[in-house]
Write a protein that holds these residues in place. Structure first.
Motif, PDB file in Angstrom:
ATOM      1  N   LEU A 125       2.640  96.066   9.629  1.00  0.00           N
ATOM      2  CA  LEU A 125       3.804  95.182   9.572  1.00  0.00           C
ATOM      3  C   LEU A 125       3.548  93.910  10.378  1.00  0.00           C
ATOM      4  CD1 LEU A 125       7.497  96.108   9.906  1.00  0.00           C
ATOM      5  CD2 LEU A 125       6.554  94.325  11.341  1.00  0.00           C
ATOM      6  N   ILE A 126       3.058  94.076  11.595  1.00  0.00           N
ATOM      7  CA  ILE A 126       2.811  92.924  12.470  1.00  0.00           C
ATOM      8  C   ILE A 126       1.703  92.047  11.898  1.00  0.00           C
ATOM      9  CG2 ILE A 126       1.981  92.242  14.760  1.00  0.00           C
ATOM     10  CD1 ILE A 126       3.549  94.727  15.827  1.00  0.00           C
ATOM     11  N   SER A 127       0.638  92.660  11.437  1.00  0.00           N
ATOM     12  CA  SER A 127      -0.468  91.896  10.870  1.00  0.00           C
ATOM     13  C   SER A 127      -0.033  91.117   9.635  1.00  0.00           C
ATOM     14  CB  SER A 127      -1.620  92.842  10.521  1.00  0.00           C
ATOM     15  OG  SER A 127      -2.702  92.117   9.992  1.00  0.00           O
ATOM     16  N   ASP A 128       0.701  91.774   8.746  1.00  0.00           N
ATOM     17  CA  ASP A 128       1.170  91.101   7.528  1.00  0.00           C
ATOM     18  C   ASP A 128       2.110  89.953   7.865  1.00  0.00           C
ATOM     19  OD1 ASP A 128      -0.307  92.900   6.025  1.00  0.00           O
ATOM     20  OD2 ASP A 128       1.433  94.051   5.332  1.00  0.00           O
ATOM     21  N   ALA A 129       3.050  90.194   8.773  1.00  0.00           N
ATOM     22  CA  ALA A 129       4.041  89.173   9.117  1.00  0.00           C
ATOM     23  C   ALA A 129       3.426  88.018   9.895  1.00  0.00           C
ATOM     24  CB  ALA A 129       5.183  89.796   9.921  1.00  0.00           C
ATOM     25  N   ALA A 130       2.398  88.292  10.679  1.00  0.00           N
ATOM     26  CA  ALA A 130       1.783  87.243  11.501  1.00  0.00           C
ATOM     27  C   ALA A 130       0.846  86.360  10.695  1.00  0.00           C
ATOM     28  CB  ALA A 130       1.037  87.865  12.673  1.00  0.00           C
ATOM     29  N   GLY A 131       0.410  86.828   9.543  1.00  0.00           N
ATOM     30  CA  GLY A 131      -0.458  86.023   8.690  1.00  0.00           C
ATOM     31  C   GLY A 131      -1.733  85.615   9.392  1.00  0.00           C
ATOM     32  N   SER A 132      -2.004  84.311   9.402  1.00  0.00           N
ATOM     33  CA  SER A 132      -3.255  83.792   9.966  1.00  0.00           C
ATOM     34  C   SER A 132      -3.320  83.900  11.490  1.00  0.00           C
ATOM     35  CB  SER A 132      -3.464  82.342   9.543  1.00  0.00           C
ATOM     36  OG  SER A 132      -2.434  81.525  10.077  1.00  0.00           O
TER      37      SER A 132
END
Length: 151
Positions: free
Chosen positions: A119-126
């Motif tokens: 979730l965090i990785s997807d939401a944080a993007g780049s």
């Protein structure tokens, strides 16, 4: 192709032009596009060009994205848990930091560590590459356990 009645679609969805961030035309186009109606057929039905329908749809989707961002911002302001995850942090270390902060605030998170990292990785993007946080991100958790990420 027969184009459904846009007014009927809007009525069934409860569209209210007075309270919506969308114009009526934007709502009409989105309602029809969600019915898998091609832009060309919508244009013909509305008496406009396909390019105009494309532009209206694009603007509507931008307005929705802005509305979602505004809601996320407002939720983050009142969230009882707020953490800054600093640049250089290993993504694998983040769930324990979130769980610890939630325990201190007596807030329950219903996500497993792998779910939380995704979730965090997807939401944080780049802002995250591989396992490394590339620039500071803010993770907040609301009273109901919703995890929000702001770059």
């Amino acid at each position: 192709m027969t184009v459904p009645d846009a007014d009927d679609l809007l009525d069934r969805a409860g569209f209210d032009a007075e309270t919506s961030v969308l114009t009526r035309r934007q709502a009409e186009v989105l309602a029809l596009r969600e019915q898998d109606i091609p832009q060309a057929d919508i244009a013909k039905s509305l008496g406009t060009s396909r390019a105009n329908v494309s532009s209206v749809e694009s603007s509507a989707r931008e307005n929705i994205a802005k509305a979602r961002e505004t809601i996320a911002f407002a939720d983050a302001l009142t969230a009882p848990v707020r953490l800054t995850i600093e640049e250089g942090t290993d993504l694998y270390d983040v769930p324990n930091r979130v769980y610890s902060a939630c325990d201190s605030a007596d807030v329950k998170v219903t996500r497993t560590a792998p779910e939380l990292m995704k979730l965090i990785s997807d939401a944080a993007g780049s802002a995250i590459r591989g396992r490394a946080v590339q620039r500071d991100i803010t993770v907040t958790v609301t009273n109901d356990g919703a995890v929000l990420v702001r770059r």
